[in-house]
Design an enzyme around this catalytic site. Structure first.
Site, PDB file in Angstrom:
ATOM      1  N   LYS A 173       0.847  -1.191   0.000  1.00 19.43           N
ATOM      2  CA  LYS A 173       0.000   0.000   0.000  1.00 19.43           C
ATOM      3  C   LYS A 173       0.888   1.249   0.000  1.00 19.43           C
ATOM      4  O   LYS A 173       1.639   1.479   0.946  1.00 19.43           O
ATOM      5  CB  LYS A 173      -0.895   0.040   1.243  1.00 19.43           C
ATOM      6  CG  LYS A 173      -2.017   1.074   1.083  1.00 19.43           C
ATOM      7  CD  LYS A 173      -2.746   1.349   2.367  1.00 19.43           C
ATOM      8  CE  LYS A 173      -2.111   2.432   3.174  1.00 19.43           C
ATOM      9  NZ  LYS A 173      -2.016   3.733   2.495  1.00 19.43           N
ATOM     10  N   GLY A 226       7.277   5.267   7.716  1.00 20.77           N
ATOM     11  CA  GLY A 226       6.313   6.343   7.951  1.00 20.77           C
ATOM     12  C   GLY A 226       6.570   6.988   9.294  1.00 20.77           C
ATOM     13  O   GLY A 226       7.694   6.947   9.815  1.00 20.77           O
ATOM     14  N   GLU A 248      10.716   1.682   9.687  1.00 20.67           N
ATOM     15  CA  GLU A 248      11.597   2.823   9.407  1.00 20.67           C
ATOM     16  C   GLU A 248      10.802   4.075   9.733  1.00 20.67           C
ATOM     17  O   GLU A 248       9.848   4.403   9.018  1.00 20.67           O
ATOM     18  CB  GLU A 248      11.995   2.833   7.930  1.00 20.67           C
ATOM     19  CG  GLU A 248      12.871   1.680   7.511  1.00 20.67           C
ATOM     20  CD  GLU A 248      14.190   1.655   8.239  1.00 20.67           C
ATOM     21  OE1 GLU A 248      14.680   2.739   8.642  1.00 20.67           O
ATOM     22  OE2 GLU A 248      14.727   0.558   8.440  1.00 20.67           O
ATOM     23  N   CYS A 282      13.262  11.857   5.810  1.00 21.32           N
ATOM     24  CA  CYS A 282      13.514  11.487   7.207  1.00 21.32           C
ATOM     25  C   CYS A 282      14.991  11.639   7.559  1.00 21.32           C
ATOM     26  O   CYS A 282      15.338  11.694   8.733  1.00 21.32           O
ATOM     27  CB  CYS A 282      13.021  10.071   7.484  1.00 21.32           C
ATOM     28  SG  CYS A 282      13.646   8.877   6.303  1.00 21.32           S
ATOM     29  N   GLU A 384       9.890  16.002  15.376  1.00 22.14           N
ATOM     30  CA  GLU A 384      10.133  16.001  13.927  1.00 22.14           C
ATOM     31  C   GLU A 384       9.171  16.978  13.250  1.00 22.14           C
ATOM     32  O   GLU A 384       7.951  16.864  13.405  1.00 22.14           O
ATOM     33  CB  GLU A 384       9.921  14.588  13.372  1.00 22.14           C
ATOM     34  CG  GLU A 384      10.328  14.483  11.915  1.00 22.14           C
ATOM     35  CD  GLU A 384      10.057  13.107  11.312  1.00 22.14           C
ATOM     36  OE1 GLU A 384       9.007  12.513  11.617  1.00 22.14           O
ATOM     37  OE2 GLU A 384      10.887  12.645  10.510  1.00 22.14           O
TER      38      GLU A 384
HETATM   39  O1  TXE Z   1       2.673   9.147   7.801  1.00 18.30           O
HETATM   40  P1  TXE Z   1       1.936   7.871   8.259  1.00 18.30           P
HETATM   41  P2  TXE Z   1       1.984  10.487   7.419  1.00 18.30           P
HETATM   42  C1  TXE Z   1       6.576  11.465   9.457  1.00 18.30           C
HETATM   43  C2  TXE Z   1       6.471  12.940   9.330  1.00 18.30           C
HETATM   44  C3  TXE Z   1       5.034  13.147   9.004  1.00 18.30           C
HETATM   45  C4  TXE Z   1       4.416  12.106   9.873  1.00 18.30           C
HETATM   46  C5  TXE Z   1       3.072  11.664   9.449  1.00 18.30           C
HETATM   47  O2  TXE Z   1       6.796  13.547  10.528  1.00 18.30           O
HETATM   48  O3  TXE Z   1       4.595  14.419   9.307  1.00 18.30           O
HETATM   49  O4  TXE Z   1       5.313  11.009   9.795  1.00 18.30           O
HETATM   50  O5  TXE Z   1       3.040  11.448   8.031  1.00 18.30           O
HETATM   51  C6  TXE Z   1      -0.054   4.167   6.353  1.00 18.30           C
HETATM   52  N1  TXE Z   1      -1.932   0.837   9.736  1.00 18.30           N
HETATM   53  N2  TXE Z   1       6.988  10.802   8.256  1.00 18.30           N
HETATM   54  O6  TXE Z   1       0.728  10.791   8.113  1.00 18.30           O
HETATM   55  O7  TXE Z   1       0.582   8.183   8.749  1.00 18.30           O
HETATM   56  C7  TXE Z   1      -0.372   5.381   5.512  1.00 18.30           C
HETATM   57  O8  TXE Z   1      -1.551   5.189   4.775  1.00 18.30           O
HETATM   58  C8  TXE Z   1      -1.231   0.636   8.615  1.00 18.30           C
HETATM   59  C9  TXE Z   1       8.283  10.241   8.272  1.00 18.30           C
HETATM   60  O9  TXE Z   1       1.903  10.439   5.957  1.00 18.30           O
HETATM   61  O10 TXE Z   1       2.878   7.155   9.145  1.00 18.30           O
HETATM   62  C10 TXE Z   1       0.871   5.477   4.655  1.00 18.30           C
HETATM   63  O11 TXE Z   1       0.818   4.533   3.595  1.00 18.30           O
HETATM   64  N3  TXE Z   1      -0.803   1.611   7.818  1.00 18.30           N
HETATM   65  C11 TXE Z   1       8.475   9.261   7.178  1.00 18.30           C
HETATM   66  C12 TXE Z   1       1.984   5.073   5.634  1.00 18.30           C
HETATM   67  O12 TXE Z   1       1.324   4.322   6.648  1.00 18.30           O
HETATM   68  C13 TXE Z   1      -1.074   2.872   8.179  1.00 18.30           C
HETATM   69  C14 TXE Z   1       7.892   9.629   5.887  1.00 18.30           C
HETATM   70  C15 TXE Z   1       2.713   6.256   6.275  1.00 18.30           C
HETATM   71  O13 TXE Z   1       1.749   7.104   6.878  1.00 18.30           O
HETATM   72  C16 TXE Z   1      -1.796   3.166   9.350  1.00 18.30           C
HETATM   73  C17 TXE Z   1       6.554  10.154   6.002  1.00 18.30           C
HETATM   74  C18 TXE Z   1      -2.218   2.078  10.151  1.00 18.30           C
HETATM   75  N4  TXE Z   1      -2.890   2.241  11.289  1.00 18.30           N
HETATM   76  C19 TXE Z   1       6.176  10.741   7.170  1.00 18.30           C
HETATM   77  N5  TXE Z   1      -1.905   4.509   9.452  1.00 18.30           N
HETATM   78  C20 TXE Z   1       9.868   8.752   7.007  1.00 18.30           C
HETATM   79  N6  TXE Z   1      10.500   8.305   8.086  1.00 18.30           N
HETATM   80  O14 TXE Z   1      10.365   8.674   5.898  1.00 18.30           O
HETATM   81  C21 TXE Z   1      -1.279   5.042   8.387  1.00 18.30           C
HETATM   82  N7  TXE Z   1      -0.786   4.053   7.600  1.00 18.30           N
END
Ligand code: TXE
Length: 480
Positions: A173, A226, A248, A282, A384
């Protein structure tokens, strides 16, 4: 309006619910396509397809599997310009950046793991004259891969490539915020002849489609990139099911600059590590620590160069800073700049939303922002922000800067600038981060382990680590 479809069992299909959600073009602040609002029924279909494909995919010769993955890489290269454009429109990043980073790295992920699987070897341990132990590594089965919005196709393929190369079939996904290049990728997989069901892409929101992947009892391994908060919730669901987990997560990375650094290199690269991809990486060095003797000059030069960065239309080749990914994210970044003010920080440049006249006037642009005068323990320096915002702080000794660097709950990466070899080794050993760059930033050798300490993650990706993650080791002990 263009519709994105799920990719299940080799076909592009509607979600079972027939419901779609809006996909925004952040540079224009308007909806430009629709994404399947998938739920557990779509995930169940994807898992059934992946299970059915597993035996023949995992039983195929590794050379044959690798050849198919190489074909996918060839098609990414063929479509580089179109994919970079799609990534830029979907994410807001400069198209020039997508052309040299996101898309080429997506193709090298596919190539690296295609050939990596061919060279992957398992271990043998000779126990004197008594026994021989050898390790059998078999693919874990159906792997779940969930990726974020900041480097969409790059991080999507970073997970999928090793899983497929190891012989797993996959339910993946992409982020619902940037689904377009994953959709284009599914078309390339069909064109490349990837057998039906080997890779299944389910689009939709995290708490529904993502959660269904994490909860599914027939997905034994989850690879996630994420936010840390999401990672915690995924771990809470997956751990009691005894799933393999690779997480990660976020970072609040120190960029440590000693007085004996190569000035020009340190300055130019720090500008990149602060503001590349609008700071939405990140691995960005969002806390810059500068040794006292050069602090004033560094701040002055850094601010001067920051002011020269062009914020603008991501499709313009002169643009260095594009749009943030969404309105919600822009508001979050601006709220952190307000917080920095409240905490007593001085905004030396930036600090505001930018309105770009013309087609981008409703886009989510924020000026690159440099803040000084803050303590390392304040919230601005602990949490962050994930935007074009850096703080600069002075330090006097190695011990002091290590204390500052290690003071956050994160431990993803760090950068060290010094021409003193011994100091570089000492400080690298002292920083609690999974990835340390000395006199460079974002340099990657795909064979090296990649991942974070503390709340930046669990497990390591990259190289053999990822191939091991997607396989299960079995030891066979033969008594001689
Ligand atoms: O990430 P999410 P978001 C950080 C950054 C950002 C914050 C939130 O600070 O502001 O995270 O970003 C899926 N079960 N990073 O909201 O929510 C979601 O659909 C399973 C750092 O975009 O963590 C997406 O595909 N999956 C980071 C993925 O998880 C779930 C890069 C990431 O979403 C879920 C991006 C659940 N319960 C944001 N909830 C890095 N380290 O590179 C969400 N998702």
């Amino acid at each position: 309006m263009e519709k994105i479809y799920n990719y299940i069992n080799g076909a592009l299909v509607e979600p079972v619910s027939a419901q779609y959600i809006d996909n925004y073009m952040p540079a224009e602040g308007r909806v430009y396509s629709l994404i399947p609002d998938s739920d557990k029924r779509d995930v169940a279909n994807a898992v059934t397809a992946a299970q059915a494909a597993f035996e023949s995919w995992s039983g195929m010769t590794v050379e044959h599997r690798a050849a198919i993955l190489q074909r996918v890489a060839d098609l990414i290269d063929r479509d580089l310009d179109a994919l970079a454009l799609a990534e830029s429109i979907d994410n807001g990043k400069p198209v020039s950046l997508a052309k040299v980073v996101d898309i080429p790295r997506a193709s090298s992920n596919m190539r690296f793991y295609a050939s990596g699987a061919i060279h992957f070897a398992s271990e043998t341990h000779i126990t004197g004259k008594e026994a021989v132990n050898y390790t059998l590594r078999a693919p874990v089965g159906v792997a779940g891969c969930i990726s974020p919005w900041n480097l969409p196709l790059y991080l999507f393929t970073w997970k999928i490539a090793p899983a497929l190369a190891a012989g797993c079939t996959v339910v993946a996904k992409p982020s619902e915020i940037t689904p377009m290049t994953a959709f284009l990728f599914s078309k390339l997989c069909i064109e490349a002849g990837l057998p039906a069901g080997v890779l299944n892409i389910v689009h939709g929101v995290g708490p529904k489609a993502g959660q269904a992947i994490v909860e599914h009892p027939d997905i034994p391994a989850i690879s996630f990139t994420g936010g840390t908060v999401t990672g915690r919730s995924i771990a809470a669901t997956a751990a009691p099911m005894f799933k393999k987990l690779s997480l990660e997560l976020g970072g609040k990375n120190p960029n440590i600059i000693f007085a004996d650094c190569d000035w020009e290199q340190a300055l130019a690269t720090s500008l990149q590590s602060s503001f590349s991809n609008q700071g939405e990486i990140c691995l960005c060095g969002s806390r810059i620590f500068v040794e006292k003797p050069i602090y004033e000059k560094f701040v002055a030069d850094f601010v001067k160069r920051t002011k020269e960065l062009t914020v603008g239309d991501p499709l313009d080749s002169n643009t260095r800073i594009g749009s943030l990914v969404s309105q919600a994210h822009m508001n979050k970044v601006l709220s952190y700049i307000d917080l920095a003010r409240q905490e007593g920080g001085a905004i030396l440049t930036g600090g505001k939303r930018v309105i770009i006249p013309g087609r981008c006037e409703s886009g989510y642009f924020v000026e690159p922002t440099v803040i000084t005068g803050l303590d390392h323990q304040c919230r601005t320096n602990q949490e962050e922000i994930f935007g074009p915002v850096v703080t600069i702080m002075p330090f006097e000794t190695e011990e002091e800067v290590l204390r500052y660097a290690n003071s956050t709950p994160y431990g993803l990466s760090a950068t060290i600038w010094t021409e003193n070899l011994k100091r570089a080794h000492r400080v690298a050993a002292g920083v609690k981060s999974g990835i340390i760059w000395v006199n460079c930033w974002l340099f990657r050798d795909l064979r090296t382990p990649f991942g974070g300490m503390k709340q930046s993650g669990v497990g390591r990706e990259g190289g053999w680590e990822a191939l091991r993650f997607f396989t299960e080791a079995k030891n066979v002990c033969i008594k001689l």
